[in-house]
Design an enzyme around this catalytic site. Sequence first.
Site, PDB file in Angstrom:
ATOM      1  N   GLY A  19     -11.046  -3.674  -0.817  1.00 39.30           N
ATOM      2  CA  GLY A  19     -10.784  -3.785  -2.248  1.00 39.30           C
ATOM      3  C   GLY A  19     -10.360  -5.198  -2.588  1.00 39.30           C
ATOM      4  CG  MET A  23      -1.420 -10.444  -6.556  1.00 45.71           C
ATOM      5  SD  MET A  23      -0.092  -9.353  -5.998  1.00 45.71           S
ATOM      6  CE  MET A  23       0.451 -10.201  -4.500  1.00 45.71           C
ATOM      7  CB  VAL A  26      -6.886  -4.479   0.795  1.00 46.51           C
ATOM      8  CG1 VAL A  26      -6.490  -3.582   1.971  1.00 46.51           C
ATOM      9  CG2 VAL A  26      -5.692  -4.704  -0.119  1.00 46.51           C
ATOM     10  CE  LYS A  41      -0.747  -5.358  -1.235  1.00 43.14           C
ATOM     11  NZ  LYS A  41       0.322  -4.397  -1.610  1.00 43.14           N
ATOM     12  CG  ASP A 138       6.084   0.333  -9.090  1.00 49.10           C
ATOM     13  OD1 ASP A 138       6.168   0.979 -10.154  1.00 49.10           O
ATOM     14  OD2 ASP A 138       5.120  -0.407  -8.816  1.00 49.10           O
TER      15      ASP A 138
END
Length: 577
Positions: A19, A23, A26, A41, A138
């Site tokens: 993906g 930023m 991955v 990541k 989160d």
Amino acid sequence: MAGDDPATLGKYDVVRPLGRGAMGVVFEGFDPIITRRVAIKTVRLDRIDETEGAEDLLRFKREAQAAGRLTHPNIVGVYDYGETDALAYIVMEFVEGDTLKFLLDRGDRFTPADAVAMMESLLAGIAYSHDNGVIHRDIKPANVMITRDGRVKLADFGVARIESSSLTQAGTMIGTPSYMSPEQFMGQTIDSRTDIYSAGVLLYQLLTGEKPFEGSVTAIMHKVLNTEPPPPSALSVSVAPALDAVVRRAMAKRPEDRFAGARDFAQALRDATATADDADATMIATPARPTMRVADEPAVRPRRTGLIAGIAGAALIAAGIAAFMVTRHPAPHAAAPPKTAAVARPVAPAPQPSLATLRHKLAAAVAPISCTLLHGTISPGGAALTGIVGTGEQQALNTAATSAIPPLPVTLALEPFTGPYCGVLDAVRADAPPFAADPDRLRLRLAHHATRLVAGQHIVVDLTLPDFAGYAEVDYISSSGAIYRLYPSPALPAALLPASDHLVLGKSAAASWAVAKPFGRDMILAIASSAPINTMPKSLSGDMKAFLPALKATLAKLQAQGATIRTAAIVLDTVPQ
């Protein structure tokens, strides 16, 4: 892989991208020393001089620091951290599965028993995290992984607070609005009870299929601070009233009124479930429901197959007990039963997977195929996939789709293309559930279902919004890499659009577009969001080099706001005549 993707990172081989985001990327990786699959990541270091980039890197390191100290079956493990000249990277446990957000967005709904079992597993991970001084801050469906065999794993500690760290301070509002506690909205000092609140919101959504509070950030904040949502049992008749009290306490406005810890929350769930089962038992005897296991027994049985297995197991146990009683305690003077001819009994056919299971398998099979944007339907007669796919991925997609759910047939109606669109599709496809219900889809096409336009012909776009009020953006991407904003435009400024609204763009003289050079196979991209979209605020045109980073940043910002996002894309041929 893309030409600029690394072949190795430290001792790890880079296998393929999983993906891409604003930023970084991955990757699936491989540790050749201990022969283990891993997820890697990454975040780019070329942005660390910027304020936003420095914050990204700080959160990235915080994730490695927080999750790296946690080893638990219900938490995605972190193995390593490293940096190269270009990238920082975290090496994590490779999890085969989907996020809970993906499942919910796709339309999956869970029984109360399954919701409670999932929450028990999640709360086991949260309790362990709190025991080790880490507050997640989160907790939301996007950060909860459901593995292929049904295990629940908490991920993404990028905004976690570590008790021994001064990385975060009071007065900072961090989190995802729909799942944030009152004290997070007010920027107050937080403790482990803020995770209890967020877990309560997640439980509410699992039980009802709806978030307790929705709307703009300001509207959500007002509701979180001042109002109470309807009890889950008012929205779903399958939810026992005993669970309402558990949700209400977990989501209490004041931290001191919530459960003291995750274990107390889990025990309250078990007690409420037992109360509900006792109430059911006074009305009618029912087969025992399958349960999910928590940390020491992490496997989760699929709902339908688990139910069949539970009934079959109960029947076998009952038969065994009956046989034991007959052989150990025969009737003292019972006459031998008359002999009869053996009669062959029909064998029940093996249970067929549910449509939900087949949908999940097909979605999982096509998800790794990059450079696609798909929509699918599935029925007892078979499945159908429509959408667009880069020619380089067409064969892989065909193979994955047609072998995913035998013996059901899969019909493919795909538009292949060559052109600079893969980066755009990979950026938006994470927010495009491949099996969204029709009312939840963003529908995009050219007027009169055209697929080919000639020079001078007007581009008229039909757009039908999903079943939520929101904002829209439509961009025209030329095969040359040039980008043109079709909507919003000076003639049609951005506006909050009602749910399922139908727009015809380019029909009026004030906002019309005609086909011109260069000709080729072009693409139109549409985005709908419950929050305002602002991809290219300073210009109505640009090129891929500027557009793609802006698109990724916009999607990341919308995700951080907890916005609902839907995307659609079509290809069209433009020719001289």
